[in-house]
Scaffold this motif. Structure first.
Motif, PDB file in Angstrom:
ATOM      1  N   LEU A  72       0.832  -1.202   0.000  1.00 38.94           N
ATOM      2  CA  LEU A  72       0.000   0.000   0.000  1.00 38.94           C
ATOM      3  C   LEU A  72       0.873   1.261   0.000  1.00 38.94           C
ATOM      4  O   LEU A  72       0.588   2.218  -0.722  1.00 38.94           O
ATOM      5  N   GLY A  73       1.949   1.248   0.766  1.00 37.60           N
ATOM      6  CA  GLY A  73       2.857   2.392   0.790  1.00 37.60           C
ATOM      7  C   GLY A  73       3.473   2.642  -0.584  1.00 37.60           C
ATOM      8  O   GLY A  73       3.520   3.783  -1.056  1.00 37.60           O
ATOM      9  N   GLU A  74       3.938   1.585  -1.225  1.00 40.95           N
ATOM     10  CA  GLU A  74       4.497   1.727  -2.566  1.00 40.95           C
ATOM     11  C   GLU A  74       3.427   2.191  -3.551  1.00 40.95           C
ATOM     12  O   GLU A  74       3.661   3.082  -4.374  1.00 40.95           O
ATOM     13  N   PHE A  75       2.253   1.592  -3.449  1.00 35.72           N
ATOM     14  CA  PHE A  75       1.148   1.956  -4.329  1.00 35.72           C
ATOM     15  C   PHE A  75       0.848   3.453  -4.243  1.00 35.72           C
ATOM     16  O   PHE A  75       0.714   4.127  -5.259  1.00 35.72           O
ATOM     17  N   LEU A  76       0.743   3.981  -3.031  1.00 32.99           N
ATOM     18  CA  LEU A  76       0.411   5.392  -2.849  1.00 32.99           C
ATOM     19  C   LEU A  76       1.506   6.303  -3.390  1.00 32.99           C
ATOM     20  O   LEU A  76       1.226   7.301  -4.066  1.00 32.99           O
ATOM     21  N   GLN A  77       2.747   5.964  -3.121  1.00 32.33           N
ATOM     22  CA  GLN A  77       3.869   6.762  -3.625  1.00 32.33           C
ATOM     23  C   GLN A  77       3.907   6.743  -5.152  1.00 32.33           C
ATOM     24  O   GLN A  77       4.051   7.778  -5.802  1.00 32.33           O
ATOM     25  N   GLU A  78       3.766   5.574  -5.729  1.00 31.03           N
ATOM     26  CA  GLU A  78       3.849   5.443  -7.185  1.00 31.03           C
ATOM     27  C   GLU A  78       2.625   6.017  -7.891  1.00 31.03           C
ATOM     28  O   GLU A  78       2.726   6.512  -9.004  1.00 31.03           O
ATOM     29  N   ALA A  79       1.474   5.959  -7.246  1.00 27.13           N
ATOM     30  CA  ALA A  79       0.277   6.566  -7.850  1.00 27.13           C
ATOM     31  C   ALA A  79       0.458   8.076  -7.965  1.00 27.13           C
ATOM     32  O   ALA A  79      -0.002   8.691  -8.931  1.00 27.13           O
ATOM     33  N   GLU A  80       1.145   8.663  -6.998  1.00 24.94           N
ATOM     34  CA  GLU A  80       1.431  10.105  -7.090  1.00 24.94           C
ATOM     35  C   GLU A  80       2.337  10.383  -8.288  1.00 24.94           C
ATOM     36  O   GLU A  80       2.162  11.381  -8.990  1.00 24.94           O
ATOM     37  N   SER A  81       3.296   9.506  -8.541  1.00 19.12           N
ATOM     38  CA  SER A  81       4.153   9.666  -9.720  1.00 19.12           C
ATOM     39  C   SER A  81       3.342   9.505 -11.004  1.00 19.12           C
ATOM     40  O   SER A  81       3.546  10.240 -11.972  1.00 19.12           O
ATOM     41  N   THR A  82       2.419   8.562 -11.020  1.00 16.61           N
ATOM     42  CA  THR A  82       1.549   8.391 -12.185  1.00 16.61           C
ATOM     43  C   THR A  82       0.713   9.653 -12.397  1.00 16.61           C
ATOM     44  O   THR A  82       0.570  10.126 -13.528  1.00 16.61           O
ATOM     45  N   ARG A  83       0.186  10.199 -11.332  1.00 16.56           N
ATOM     46  CA  ARG A  83      -0.617  11.430 -11.404  1.00 16.56           C
ATOM     47  C   ARG A  83       0.225  12.572 -11.997  1.00 16.56           C
ATOM     48  O   ARG A  83      -0.228  13.299 -12.876  1.00 16.56           O
ATOM     49  N   LYS A  84       1.465  12.726 -11.513  1.00 12.14           N
ATOM     50  CA  LYS A  84       2.356  13.767 -12.047  1.00 12.14           C
ATOM     51  C   LYS A  84       2.566  13.589 -13.548  1.00 12.14           C
ATOM     52  O   LYS A  84       2.550  14.564 -14.301  1.00 12.14           O
ATOM     53  N   LEU A  85       2.792  12.344 -13.951  1.00 11.19           N
ATOM     54  CA  LEU A  85       3.050  12.080 -15.364  1.00 11.19           C
ATOM     55  C   LEU A  85       1.818  12.364 -16.213  1.00 11.19           C
ATOM     56  O   LEU A  85       1.901  13.024 -17.255  1.00 11.19           O
ATOM     57  N   LEU A  86       0.652  11.912 -15.771  1.00 12.00           N
ATOM     58  CA  LEU A  86      -0.575  12.182 -16.525  1.00 12.00           C
ATOM     59  C   LEU A  86      -0.863  13.686 -16.587  1.00 12.00           C
ATOM     60  O   LEU A  86      -1.337  14.183 -17.611  1.00 12.00           O
ATOM     61  N   ASN A  87      -0.533  14.393 -15.525  1.00  4.01           N
ATOM     62  CA  ASN A  87      -0.739  15.839 -15.519  1.00  4.01           C
ATOM     63  C   ASN A  87       0.240  16.567 -16.435  1.00  4.01           C
ATOM     64  O   ASN A  87       0.000  17.722 -16.789  1.00  4.01           O
ATOM     65  N   ALA A  88       1.320  15.917 -16.823  1.00  7.10           N
ATOM     66  CA  ALA A  88       2.312  16.529 -17.717  1.00  7.10           C
ATOM     67  C   ALA A  88       1.966  16.345 -19.196  1.00  7.10           C
ATOM     68  O   ALA A  88       2.626  16.922 -20.061  1.00  7.10           O
ATOM     69  N   ILE A  89       0.938  15.557 -19.488  1.00 14.11           N
ATOM     70  CA  ILE A  89       0.592  15.286 -20.883  1.00 14.11           C
ATOM     71  C   ILE A  89      -0.278  16.411 -21.420  1.00 14.11           C
ATOM     72  O   ILE A  89      -1.397  16.617 -20.951  1.00 14.11           O
ATOM     73  N   PRO A  90       0.223  17.132 -22.437  1.00 15.10           N
ATOM     74  CA  PRO A  90      -0.611  18.182 -23.033  1.00 15.10           C
ATOM     75  C   PRO A  90      -1.604  17.587 -24.029  1.00 15.10           C
ATOM     76  O   PRO A  90      -1.350  16.546 -24.645  1.00 15.10           O
ATOM     77  N   GLN A  91      -2.725  18.233 -24.159  1.00 19.03           N
ATOM     78  CA  GLN A  91      -3.789  17.790 -25.060  1.00 19.03           C
ATOM     79  C   GLN A  91      -3.278  17.568 -26.487  1.00 19.03           C
ATOM     80  O   GLN A  91      -3.651  16.599 -27.141  1.00 19.03           O
ATOM     81  N   HIS A  92      -2.408  18.444 -26.964  1.00 19.64           N
ATOM     82  CA  HIS A  92      -2.022  18.414 -28.378  1.00 19.64           C
ATOM     83  C   HIS A  92      -1.170  17.206 -28.787  1.00 19.64           C
ATOM     84  O   HIS A  92      -0.972  16.988 -29.973  1.00 19.64           O
ATOM     85  N   VAL A  93      -0.681  16.399 -27.832  1.00 18.85           N
ATOM     86  CA  VAL A  93       0.135  15.232 -28.204  1.00 18.85           C
ATOM     87  C   VAL A  93      -0.643  13.919 -28.159  1.00 18.85           C
ATOM     88  O   VAL A  93      -0.072  12.861 -28.420  1.00 18.85           O
ATOM     89  N   LEU A  94      -1.926  13.949 -27.858  1.00 17.68           N
ATOM     90  CA  LEU A  94      -2.687  12.708 -27.657  1.00 17.68           C
ATOM     91  C   LEU A  94      -2.740  11.822 -28.904  1.00 17.68           C
ATOM     92  O   LEU A  94      -2.854  10.607 -28.781  1.00 17.68           O
ATOM     93  N   GLU A  95      -2.656  12.377 -30.072  1.00 20.42           N
ATOM     94  CA  GLU A  95      -2.717  11.558 -31.293  1.00 20.42           C
ATOM     95  C   GLU A  95      -1.337  11.115 -31.784  1.00 20.42           C
ATOM     96  O   GLU A  95      -1.240  10.325 -32.719  1.00 20.42           O
ATOM     97  N   TYR A  96      -0.288  11.584 -31.126  1.00 21.85           N
ATOM     98  CA  TYR A  96       1.069  11.214 -31.530  1.00 21.85           C
ATOM     99  C   TYR A  96       1.331   9.742 -31.222  1.00 21.85           C
ATOM    100  O   TYR A  96       0.944   9.227 -30.175  1.00 21.85           O
ATOM    101  N   LYS A  97       2.006   9.059 -32.149  1.00 23.42           N
ATOM    102  CA  LYS A  97       2.523   7.722 -31.875  1.00 23.42           C
ATOM    103  C   LYS A  97       3.880   7.603 -32.562  1.00 23.42           C
ATOM    104  O   LYS A  97       4.045   8.047 -33.700  1.00 23.42           O
TER     105      LYS A  97
END
Length: 171
Positions: free
Chosen positions: A7-32
C-alpha cells in the motif's frame, strides 16, 4: 505487514503516475512514435485503466477479461483520461486497503476467451508484477513519448536530467 508495504508503494507510485498524466498536453494525444505503437492518448488511457484492475485482482481468484466492466474509451481528451485515473485510483486504493497478508498467498489467475492468460500465481506476485510493474513499464514508455514531443517531464524519482542541467547552469 506486506499489505502495508504494498500500500505504501502503491500510494507513492500513484502520485508519480498522477504527475506524469498531468504533464501530458492535449495536443500530443494523437502522436505515436511508430506504426506499431499506441497513440499517446491510448497509452495514457491504458495507464489509467490498469488501476481499475486492482479490485478484480484483489477480490477474486480469477479475473476473466471477458466479463471485464470496461467503459467507452476516450483517448481524445486528457481531462477525461485524468478523471478516469482518479476514479480508478480510488477503487484500487480501497481494494488494497481491504486485503490481508494471508490473502496475498491465495492463488489467482487470468482467463480470456476461455483460455488461461496468466496461470495460477500467488496474489502478492500478481499485484507486484501484473499491476504495479505493468504501470511502471508504461510510464517509462510515456516519458519517451513526451520527450520525443519536446514536453517537460516531471521528476518522478528526483530531478530530471533537464532539472539538473538547469541547476548546474545557475551555479
Amino acid at each position: 505487514m506486506l499489505v502495508q508495504a504494498l500500500l505504501g508503494e502503491f500510494l507513492q507510485e500513484a502520485e508519480s503516475t498522477r504527475k506524469l498524466l498531468n504533464a501530458i498536453p492535449q495536443h500530443v494525444l494523437e502522436y505515436k512514435p511508430s506504426e506499431n505503437s499506441w497513440t499517446t492518448g491510448q497509452l495514457a488511457w491504458h495507464i489509467a485503466e490498469i488501476y481499475n484492475w486492482y479490485p478484480y485482482t484483489v477480490k477474486g481468484a480469477e479475473f476473466n477479461m471477458d466479463d471485464y466492466e470496461d467503459v467507452e474509451r476516450d483517448y481524445s481528451d486528457i481531462d477525461k483520461i485524468r478523471e478516469r485515473f482518479e476514479r480508478n485510483f480510488s477503487k484500487a486504493k480501497e481494494s488494497l486497503e481491504s486485503i490481508t497478508d494471508e490473502n496475498l498467498d491465495d492463488l489467482w489467475k487470468m482467463t480470456v476467451g476461455g483460455q488461461v492468460a496468466i496461470p495460477e500465481t500467488p496474489r502478492a506476485q500478481i499485484i507486484r508484477g501484473f499491476l504495479m510493474n505493468h504501470i511502471y513499464h508504461h510510464r517509462g514508455e510515456m516519458i519517451v513519448y513526451l520527450r520525443l514531443n519536446g514536453c517537460k517531464i516531471p521528476g518522478l524519482y528526483g530531478p530530471t536530467f533537464e532539472d539538473e542541467q538547469a541547476m548546474q547552469a545557475k551555479q
